[in-house]
Motif scaffolding. Structure first.
Motif, PDB file in Angstrom:
ATOM      1  N   PHE A  63     133.837 -10.293  47.072  1.00 61.35           N
ATOM      2  CA  PHE A  63     133.851 -10.734  48.545  1.00 61.35           C
ATOM      3  C   PHE A  63     133.898 -11.621  49.349  1.00 61.35           C
ATOM      4  O   PHE A  63     133.658 -11.486  49.915  1.00 61.35           O
ATOM      5  CB  PHE A  63     132.335  -9.085  49.218  1.00 61.35           C
ATOM      6  N   MET A  64     132.815 -12.573  48.229  1.00 64.63           N
ATOM      7  CA  MET A  64     132.418 -13.631  48.970  1.00 64.63           C
ATOM      8  C   MET A  64     133.848 -15.109  49.197  1.00 64.63           C
ATOM      9  O   MET A  64     134.158 -14.551  47.881  1.00 64.63           O
ATOM     10  CB  MET A  64     131.164 -14.174  47.926  1.00 64.63           C
ATOM     11  N   ASP A  65     133.672 -14.920  49.599  1.00 62.34           N
ATOM     12  CA  ASP A  65     135.166 -15.926  50.459  1.00 62.34           C
ATOM     13  C   ASP A  65     134.458 -17.374  48.969  1.00 62.34           C
ATOM     14  O   ASP A  65     135.999 -18.387  48.492  1.00 62.34           O
ATOM     15  CB  ASP A  65     135.133 -16.309  51.496  1.00 62.34           C
ATOM     16  N   SER A  66     133.692 -17.816  49.290  1.00 65.50           N
ATOM     17  CA  SER A  66     133.021 -19.227  48.775  1.00 65.50           C
ATOM     18  C   SER A  66     132.022 -19.317  48.760  1.00 65.50           C
ATOM     19  O   SER A  66     131.273 -18.918  48.801  1.00 65.50           O
ATOM     20  CB  SER A  66     133.572 -20.845  49.758  1.00 65.50           C
ATOM     21  N   THR A  67     131.774 -20.710  47.598  1.00 62.39           N
ATOM     22  CA  THR A  67     130.336 -20.540  47.127  1.00 62.39           C
ATOM     23  C   THR A  67     128.921 -21.714  47.840  1.00 62.39           C
ATOM     24  O   THR A  67     128.128 -21.791  48.024  1.00 62.39           O
ATOM     25  CB  THR A  67     130.304 -21.427  45.665  1.00 62.39           C
ATOM     26  N   GLU A  68     130.355 -22.185  49.257  1.00 63.38           N
ATOM     27  CA  GLU A  68     129.670 -22.544  50.003  1.00 63.38           C
ATOM     28  C   GLU A  68     129.237 -22.371  51.356  1.00 63.38           C
ATOM     29  O   GLU A  68     129.673 -21.271  51.344  1.00 63.38           O
ATOM     30  CB  GLU A  68     130.111 -23.603  50.493  1.00 63.38           C
ATOM     31  N   PHE A 120     131.350 -13.749  54.068  1.00 71.62           N
ATOM     32  CA  PHE A 120     132.524 -12.731  53.752  1.00 71.62           C
ATOM     33  C   PHE A 120     133.462 -12.467  54.080  1.00 71.62           C
ATOM     34  O   PHE A 120     134.022 -12.446  54.998  1.00 71.62           O
ATOM     35  CB  PHE A 120     131.246 -11.318  53.716  1.00 71.62           C
ATOM     36  N   ARG A 121     134.565 -11.924  52.606  1.00 70.19           N
ATOM     37  CA  ARG A 121     135.292 -11.314  53.260  1.00 70.19           C
ATOM     38  C   ARG A 121     135.956 -10.028  52.846  1.00 70.19           C
ATOM     39  O   ARG A 121     135.699 -10.057  51.960  1.00 70.19           O
ATOM     40  CB  ARG A 121     137.078 -12.856  52.389  1.00 70.19           C
ATOM     41  N   SER A 122     136.436  -9.248  53.944  1.00 67.43           N
ATOM     42  CA  SER A 122     137.229  -7.461  53.355  1.00 67.43           C
ATOM     43  C   SER A 122     138.072  -8.016  52.300  1.00 67.43           C
ATOM     44  O   SER A 122     138.812  -8.680  52.293  1.00 67.43           O
ATOM     45  CB  SER A 122     137.472  -7.318  54.729  1.00 67.43           C
ATOM     46  N   LYS A 123     138.397  -6.856  51.668  1.00 67.74           N
ATOM     47  CA  LYS A 123     139.204  -6.644  50.359  1.00 67.74           C
ATOM     48  C   LYS A 123     140.987  -6.404  51.668  1.00 67.74           C
ATOM     49  O   LYS A 123     141.924  -6.922  51.312  1.00 67.74           O
ATOM     50  CB  LYS A 123     138.421  -5.153  49.865  1.00 67.74           C
ATOM     51  N   THR A 124     140.525  -5.916  52.504  1.00 64.99           N
ATOM     52  CA  THR A 124     141.813  -5.610  53.744  1.00 64.99           C
ATOM     53  C   THR A 124     142.305  -7.129  53.645  1.00 64.99           C
ATOM     54  O   THR A 124     143.322  -7.109  54.652  1.00 64.99           O
ATOM     55  CB  THR A 124     141.399  -4.527  54.424  1.00 64.99           C
ATOM     56  N   ASP A 125     141.607  -7.876  54.370  1.00 67.34           N
ATOM     57  CA  ASP A 125     141.384  -9.695  55.028  1.00 67.34           C
ATOM     58  C   ASP A 125     141.858  -9.490  56.242  1.00 67.34           C
ATOM     59  O   ASP A 125     142.424 -10.071  57.058  1.00 67.34           O
ATOM     60  CB  ASP A 125     142.961 -10.357  54.493  1.00 67.34           C
ATOM     61  N   GLY A 126     140.921  -8.101  56.582  1.00 69.44           N
ATOM     62  CA  GLY A 126     141.057  -8.086  57.958  1.00 69.44           C
ATOM     63  C   GLY A 126     139.638  -8.579  59.076  1.00 69.44           C
ATOM     64  O   GLY A 126     139.671  -8.622  60.146  1.00 69.44           O
ATOM     65  N   TYR A 127     138.758  -8.850  57.857  1.00 66.92           N
ATOM     66  CA  TYR A 127     137.802  -9.721  58.846  1.00 66.92           C
ATOM     67  C   TYR A 127     137.060 -10.435  57.796  1.00 66.92           C
ATOM     68  O   TYR A 127     137.444 -10.499  56.876  1.00 66.92           O
ATOM     69  CB  TYR A 127     136.632  -8.472  59.684  1.00 66.92           C
ATOM     70  N   THR A 128     136.206 -11.635  58.500  1.00 67.72           N
ATOM     71  CA  THR A 128     135.205 -12.355  57.878  1.00 67.72           C
ATOM     72  C   THR A 128     133.620 -11.642  58.326  1.00 67.72           C
ATOM     73  O   THR A 128     133.575 -11.655  59.702  1.00 67.72           O
ATOM     74  CB  THR A 128     135.275 -13.591  58.288  1.00 67.72           C
ATOM     75  N   MET A 129     132.479 -12.471  57.695  1.00 66.68           N
ATOM     76  CA  MET A 129     131.421 -12.228  58.268  1.00 66.68           C
ATOM     77  C   MET A 129     130.089 -12.886  57.602  1.00 66.68           C
ATOM     78  O   MET A 129     130.592 -13.034  56.702  1.00 66.68           O
ATOM     79  CB  MET A 129     130.744 -10.302  58.419  1.00 66.68           C
ATOM     80  N   LEU A 130     128.513 -13.212  58.316  1.00 66.46           N
ATOM     81  CA  LEU A 130     128.341 -13.938  57.635  1.00 66.46           C
ATOM     82  C   LEU A 130     127.345 -12.960  56.706  1.00 66.46           C
ATOM     83  O   LEU A 130     127.139 -11.931  57.153  1.00 66.46           O
ATOM     84  CB  LEU A 130     127.153 -14.755  58.240  1.00 66.46           C
TER      85      LEU A 130
END
Length: 76
Positions: free
Chosen positions: A40-45, A54-64
């Motif tokens: 679920f992690m979008d980047s290692t940065e 954090f990026r949802s599998k549906t690409d519907g939202y992101t969050m810290l």
């Protein structure tokens, strides 16, 4: 003839070497050490000190997402 025999071995070594390098570049945090959470992690940065995107599998939202947390795979 030797090239045809050596080429598959070289390809396998490159693939295996690349996989090990990718693992070595992951942050030493709970979020990235857990294989399920890492998906679920979008980047290692870090986005903010101690948080990753954090990026949802549906690409519907992101969050810290806190670096010391992990997802529970029980509901998936």
């Amino acid at each position: 003839m030797k090239i045809k025999q050596i080429l598959p071995l070289v390809i396998i070594l490159v693939i295996l070497g690349g996989c090990q390098l990718k693992e070595a570049q992951l942050p030493e945090t709970k979020a990235f050490q857990d294989e399920f959470t890492r998906e679920f992690m979008d980047s290692t940065e870090e986005v903010k000190d101690g948080y990753y995107l954090f990026r949802s599998k549906t690409d519907g939202y992101t969050m810290l997402f806190p670096e010391n947390a992990e997802m529970d795979s029980g509901g998936f």
